[in-house]
Write an enzyme that holds these catalytic residues in place. Structure first.
Site, short mmCIF file in Angstrom:
data_model
loop_
_atom_site.label_atom_id
_atom_site.label_comp_id
_atom_site.label_asym_id
_atom_site.label_seq_id
_atom_site.Cartn_x
_atom_site.Cartn_y
_atom_site.Cartn_z
N GLY A 201 0.61 -1.11 0.01
CA GLY A 201 -0.08 0.00 -0.15
C GLY A 201 0.69 1.26 -0.03
O GLY A 201 0.09 2.43 -0.04
N ASP A 202 2.13 1.29 0.05
CA ASP A 202 2.76 2.35 0.21
C ASP A 202 4.40 2.22 -0.33
O ASP A 202 5.24 2.53 0.14
CB ASP A 202 2.84 2.89 1.40
#
Length: 377
Positions: free
Chosen positions: A229-230
């Site tokens: 997610g990042d």
């Protein structure tokens, strides 16, 4: 880069430990003697780079660590932090370059610690993670090879977790209205006022509406998995395996910051990675094709996933830019770090919309196709 429930951010959830307090934490909780410590940039957690001195009984310890102090909101969810840390351990065993925790003196991977006195006391979850050396993607001039490898890494990571990772706390990765989950682009309407009234806001409003119309109804058709997610340009570390400074050959040497992990979809991870790799690139619109080619060498996209890619990348730009503007109002002292993406992000998002979905996708998909056909890229 978390800022989970932004409405709760007004309670100033970010830790504020001094270097002296952080040193005391390391020595008291983990039993290591600190020889040097410095604060690291962070979004809403607090990180310190820690050097420790070897002593009797600690000969097998590393020399450098990152002390990670989780914000007080997320610290109330120990299951989430537990599963994030277990994923880091699992990926390390599977050959991915992820940090691992140094156990507390009590043999635990984390400890809940207090800061303050009386009614203003707050509790924070503390971990000591092995320090990963390397240069961030943000500090180099990216090339097609490393972009391909980063795309491949993103797909391998998600696929490995989907196929092999099992843990009793995994349900905590269903994070509902977590602002950084790409499915939650429509939640930006609550924070868009931070942009003021300008052309930037108009573009984001278009992204949100198109996301509601074209992405939300199709989410059920995307293939689900756990997302890091990042995978941004500060969370991927590289080293160079060549002595030639004129033509460095980079490889991924570290993956940082698992705090934004949540259940999502393969195409989410790809879109997030493309967006962040565009940020520092001298040729941002070409980036997507190289990352896509690497990703599809492991996880080929379905037709519906490909059709969604442009809006998903635009959605991640919008998330990053709106959340940064909103959070910088709450933490003006951290504005320079919070607004890193905005320096070029607005320019890239506006250019994508000026060109239109069809033209941008043509660049991405033709570049990716060239890899499949072994053509020069």
């Amino acid at each position: 880069m978390s800022s989970r429930n932004l409405q709760g951010s007004q309670t100033l959830i970010k830790p504020a430990f001094s270097e002296k307090e952080a040193t005391e934490l390391v020595e008291r909780v983990f039993g290591l003697k600190v020889s040097a410590i410095r604060s690291l940039p962070s979004y809403d957690d607090q990180n310190f780079h820690v050097h420790v001195s070897r002593s009797e009984g600690t000969a097998d310890c590393a020399d450098e660590y990152v002390l990670k102090i989780t914000n007080c909101e997320d610290s109330q969810n120990p299951e989430l932090i537990e599963v994030q840390t277990q994923i880091m351990l699992f990926l390390n065993v599977e050959g991915f370059p992820s940090a691992t925790p140094h156990l507390t003196k009590d043999g635990n991977i984390m400890s809940l610690e207090s800061l303050g006195t009386g009614p203003v006391t707050k509790k924070y979850m503390v971990r000591l993670l092995t320090y990963l050396p390397g240069m961030t993607v943000a500090t180099i001039s990216t090339n097609p090879h490393i972009l391909y490898e980063i795309g491949k890494l993103a797909a391998r990571l998600d696929k490995t977790l989907a196929e092999k990772f099992h843990h009793s706390s995994i349900k905590s990765l269903h994070r509902g209205k977590f602002i950084w989950n790409l499915a939650n682009v429509p939640l930006l309407e609550q924070y868009i006022h931070a942009l003021g009234q300008n052309s930037y806001r108009e573009v984001v409003e278009q992204v949100i509406q198109k996301f509601k119309d074209k992405i939300v109804p199709k989410l059920r058709n995307f293939r689900a998995c756990i997302n890091h997610g990042d995978l941004n340009d500060y969370n991927i570390l590289l080293d160079s395996n060549t002595a030639s400074p004129e033509n460095p050959q980079y490889r991924v040497s570290g993956i940082l910051d698992f705090s934004d992990m949540s259940y999502g979809y393969y195409v989410f991870e790809l879109a997030i990675t493309i967006m962040y790799m565009m940020i520092e690139s001298k040729d941002p619109l070409s980036v997507g094709g190289h990352v896509l080619a690497g990703f599809e060498s492991i996880v080929p996209l379905t037709t519906e996933e490909k059709d969604a890619l442009f809006l998903l990348v635009s959605g991640r730009f919008s998330q990053s830019l709106v959340v940064a503007s909103y959070t910088s109002l709450l933490y003006p002292e951290n504005k320079e770090y919070l607004m890193i993406t905005a320096k070029t992000g607005w320019k890239h998002l506006l250019r994508m919309f000026d060109m239109g979905q069809e033209a941008v996708e043509k660049i991405w998909f033709e570049t990716a196709k060239a890899y499949m056909n072994n053509e020069p890229v």
